[in-house]
Structure formats: C-alpha cells, structure tokens
Design a protein around this motif. Structure first.
Motif, mmCIF file in Angstrom:
data_model
loop_
_atom_site.group_PDB
_atom_site.id
_atom_site.type_symbol
_atom_site.label_atom_id
_atom_site.label_comp_id
_atom_site.label_asym_id
_atom_site.label_seq_id
_atom_site.Cartn_x
_atom_site.Cartn_y
_atom_site.Cartn_z
ATOM 1 N N LYS A 189 0.841 -1.193 0.000
ATOM 2 C CA LYS A 189 0.000 0.000 0.000
ATOM 3 C C LYS A 189 0.875 1.242 0.000
ATOM 4 C CE LYS A 189 -3.797 -2.324 0.631
ATOM 5 N NZ LYS A 189 -4.518 -2.741 -0.501
ATOM 6 N N GLY A 190 0.430 2.254 -0.721
ATOM 7 C CA GLY A 190 1.077 3.557 -0.667
ATOM 8 C C GLY A 190 2.324 3.669 -1.519
ATOM 9 N N TRP A 191 2.954 4.831 -1.422
ATOM 10 C CA TRP A 191 4.144 5.153 -2.205
ATOM 11 C C TRP A 191 5.381 4.694 -1.465
ATOM 12 C CZ3 TRP A 191 2.907 6.680 -6.867
ATOM 13 C CH2 TRP A 191 1.668 7.275 -7.062
ATOM 14 N N MET A 192 6.283 4.051 -2.177
ATOM 15 C CA MET A 192 7.571 3.665 -1.601
ATOM 16 C C MET A 192 8.567 4.771 -1.916
ATOM 17 S SD MET A 192 7.389 0.912 0.051
ATOM 18 C CE MET A 192 9.138 0.737 0.317
ATOM 19 N N SER A 193 9.367 5.120 -0.933
ATOM 20 C CA SER A 193 10.428 6.090 -1.156
ATOM 21 C C SER A 193 11.677 5.567 -0.488
ATOM 22 C CB SER A 193 10.048 7.459 -0.572
ATOM 23 O OG SER A 193 10.077 7.404 0.836
ATOM 24 N N ILE A 194 12.767 6.260 -0.692
ATOM 25 C CA ILE A 194 14.049 5.805 -0.167
ATOM 26 C C ILE A 194 14.018 5.662 1.355
ATOM 27 C CG2 ILE A 194 15.191 8.034 0.084
ATOM 28 C CD1 ILE A 194 17.157 5.606 -1.700
ATOM 29 N N VAL A 218 15.224 1.238 -9.155
ATOM 30 C CA VAL A 218 15.955 2.362 -9.754
ATOM 31 C C VAL A 218 15.312 3.694 -9.375
ATOM 32 C CG1 VAL A 218 16.504 3.486 -11.963
ATOM 33 C CG2 VAL A 218 16.934 1.038 -11.665
ATOM 34 N N LEU A 219 14.002 3.774 -9.495
ATOM 35 C CA LEU A 219 13.322 5.044 -9.214
ATOM 36 C C LEU A 219 13.380 5.423 -7.742
ATOM 37 C CD1 LEU A 219 10.224 4.789 -11.584
ATOM 38 C CD2 LEU A 219 12.370 6.031 -11.958
ATOM 39 N N VAL A 220 13.206 4.440 -6.861
ATOM 40 C CA VAL A 220 13.283 4.724 -5.422
ATOM 41 C C VAL A 220 14.698 5.177 -5.051
ATOM 42 C CG1 VAL A 220 13.203 3.660 -3.130
ATOM 43 C CG2 VAL A 220 11.340 3.281 -4.745
ATOM 44 N N THR A 221 15.695 4.492 -5.583
ATOM 45 C CA THR A 221 17.083 4.861 -5.299
ATOM 46 C C THR A 221 17.388 6.274 -5.790
ATOM 47 O OG1 THR A 221 17.768 2.551 -5.399
ATOM 48 C CG2 THR A 221 19.496 4.190 -5.671
ATOM 49 N N HIS A 262 12.656 9.043 -6.101
ATOM 50 C CA HIS A 262 11.253 9.172 -6.489
ATOM 51 C C HIS A 262 10.375 8.308 -5.587
ATOM 52 C CE1 HIS A 262 12.328 11.349 -10.100
ATOM 53 N NE2 HIS A 262 13.207 10.415 -10.388
ATOM 54 N N GLY A 263 9.137 8.723 -5.395
ATOM 55 C CA GLY A 263 8.147 7.895 -4.736
ATOM 56 C C GLY A 263 7.533 6.984 -5.787
ATOM 57 N N VAL A 264 7.349 5.707 -5.469
ATOM 58 C CA VAL A 264 6.894 4.746 -6.473
ATOM 59 C C VAL A 264 5.761 3.900 -5.931
ATOM 60 C CG1 VAL A 264 7.563 2.777 -7.922
ATOM 61 C CG2 VAL A 264 9.198 4.627 -7.499
ATOM 62 N N ARG A 265 4.760 3.703 -6.762
ATOM 63 C CA ARG A 265 3.699 2.720 -6.507
ATOM 64 C C ARG A 265 3.700 1.826 -7.733
ATOM 65 N NH1 ARG A 265 0.522 -0.777 -4.968
ATOM 66 N NH2 ARG A 265 -1.600 -0.397 -4.292
ATOM 67 N N LEU A 314 15.803 5.156 -18.337
ATOM 68 C CA LEU A 314 14.618 5.200 -17.473
ATOM 69 C C LEU A 314 14.546 6.519 -16.722
ATOM 70 C CD1 LEU A 314 12.167 4.039 -15.952
ATOM 71 C CD2 LEU A 314 13.795 2.868 -14.442
ATOM 72 N N LEU A 315 15.636 6.893 -16.081
ATOM 73 C CA LEU A 315 15.652 8.137 -15.305
ATOM 74 C C LEU A 315 15.460 9.357 -16.193
ATOM 75 C CD1 LEU A 315 18.472 7.279 -12.749
ATOM 76 C CD2 LEU A 315 15.993 7.323 -12.360
ATOM 77 N N ALA A 316 16.063 9.343 -17.377
ATOM 78 C CA ALA A 316 15.894 10.475 -18.304
ATOM 79 C C ALA A 316 14.440 10.586 -18.755
ATOM 80 C CB ALA A 316 16.814 10.306 -19.512
ATOM 81 N N ALA A 317 13.776 9.458 -18.985
ATOM 82 C CA ALA A 317 12.372 9.482 -19.403
ATOM 83 C C ALA A 317 11.493 10.081 -18.313
ATOM 84 C CB ALA A 317 11.905 8.073 -19.760
ATOM 85 N N ILE A 318 11.727 9.685 -17.067
ATOM 86 C CA ILE A 318 10.927 10.211 -15.951
ATOM 87 C C ILE A 318 11.164 11.704 -15.787
ATOM 88 C CG2 ILE A 318 10.586 10.143 -13.436
ATOM 89 C CD1 ILE A 318 9.348 7.759 -14.988
#
Length: 161
Positions: free
Chosen positions: A7-12, A41-44, A47-50, A132-136
């Motif tokens: 549940k919810g957003w994962m962050s670092i 990759v995104l959390v590291t 970014h917050g990720v779901r 991936l990071l450049a796209a985001i």
C-alpha cells in the motif's frame, strides 16, 4: 522493495509525502522482474513509487491515493488493458499528469497522444537505468487548470462507472 500488494508510495526512506525530492510515479508493468528493477531504480533516485501489475490495479492505485502520482509509467501491453488507453483515460481526468509509455515495439502507434493532444514520452524496452531516469525527468507536465475549473463530482463519476 515494494510489490503490487504493498500500500502507498515507496520512497528511499520508506515514507510517503513531501519528504523525498523526486516525483510520485505510478508504474504499471506486468513483468515482475522489470517492475522490481524499475521500482528499485526510481526509489534509489529519490522518487516515490507505486508499482502494480495490471491496468485494473493502476486504476485502483490512482483513485485510492490521496495525492496521486505526478507521472504515469505504463507498459503498453498489460494483460487486462492497453497502457495507451489507460493513459488517455487518466489524463482526461487529471491533465497535469506526465506520461511515459514503455514498449518493446520499435515504432510508436499512430495517435499516441494524451490529454491536451500532447505526446507521451516513449521508453523502448529493453532500456538502461539512465534511459529510465531520463524518461521520468523529461516527461512534461500539462497545463494545470486553476482551482474551480474542474468539476470533481464529474471526475469521481468517471472513475467509478
């Protein structure tokens, strides 16, 4: 890391809200290995990720999260829906969303447009961490209408049809 059951957003820091510096990214990817890699990759990167595995789970996550995502990162070929159609639907409800579509198809489909007639960012599979990071980071936000211009009653009715 998180999974579609989480549940919810994962962050670092493992917390949600304004404590991370990145964007909130809703990821819909049916391949578990790709989904875990993207989430990691995104959390590291801050970014917050779901991360979810289907279009249906993406819709649930989108409407159940109080603040929702800043960015949609959607696989074009989901088992229960099309990422392009999902992006069109969600950006019609929230025109401020940035959209990145992931696909192994080497050419974009005609009409790959989201709300406001803007094209999404296309991320070709397989992709590198840097891609991936450049796209985001490059996914543009659309015009956000001032408060009062959006009838939220209508938006909720669309969400729960």
């Amino acid at each position: 890391m998180g999974s579609s059951e989480q549940k919810g957003w994962m962050s670092i820091a493992g917390v949600s809200g304004p404590l991370w510096s990145g964007r909130r990214v809703l990821v819909a990817e049916d391949d578990p290995a790709v989904r875990r890699m993207v989430e990691r990759v995104l959390v590291t990167a801050g970014h917050g990720v779901r991360a979810v595995a289907s279009a249906g789970e993406a819709l649930d996550a989108f409407w159940l999260e109080p603040r929702g995502p800043d960015v949609l990162l959607l696989d074009v070929g989901l088992p229960d829906g099309n990422g392009r159609e999902l992006a069109r639907h969600l950006t019609s409800c929230r025109p401020d969303l940035a959209v990145v579509l992931m696909s192994g198809d080497p050419t974009p489909a005609p009409g790959d447009l989201v709300a406001g007639g803007r094209p999404p960012v296309l991320l070709r599979k397989p992709f590198s961490t840097a891609e991936l990071l450049a796209a985001i980071e490059s996914a543009p936000k659309a015009y956000t209408p001032p408060a009062g211009d959006v009838d939220t009653t209508e938006l909720w009715a669309v969400a729960f049809e």
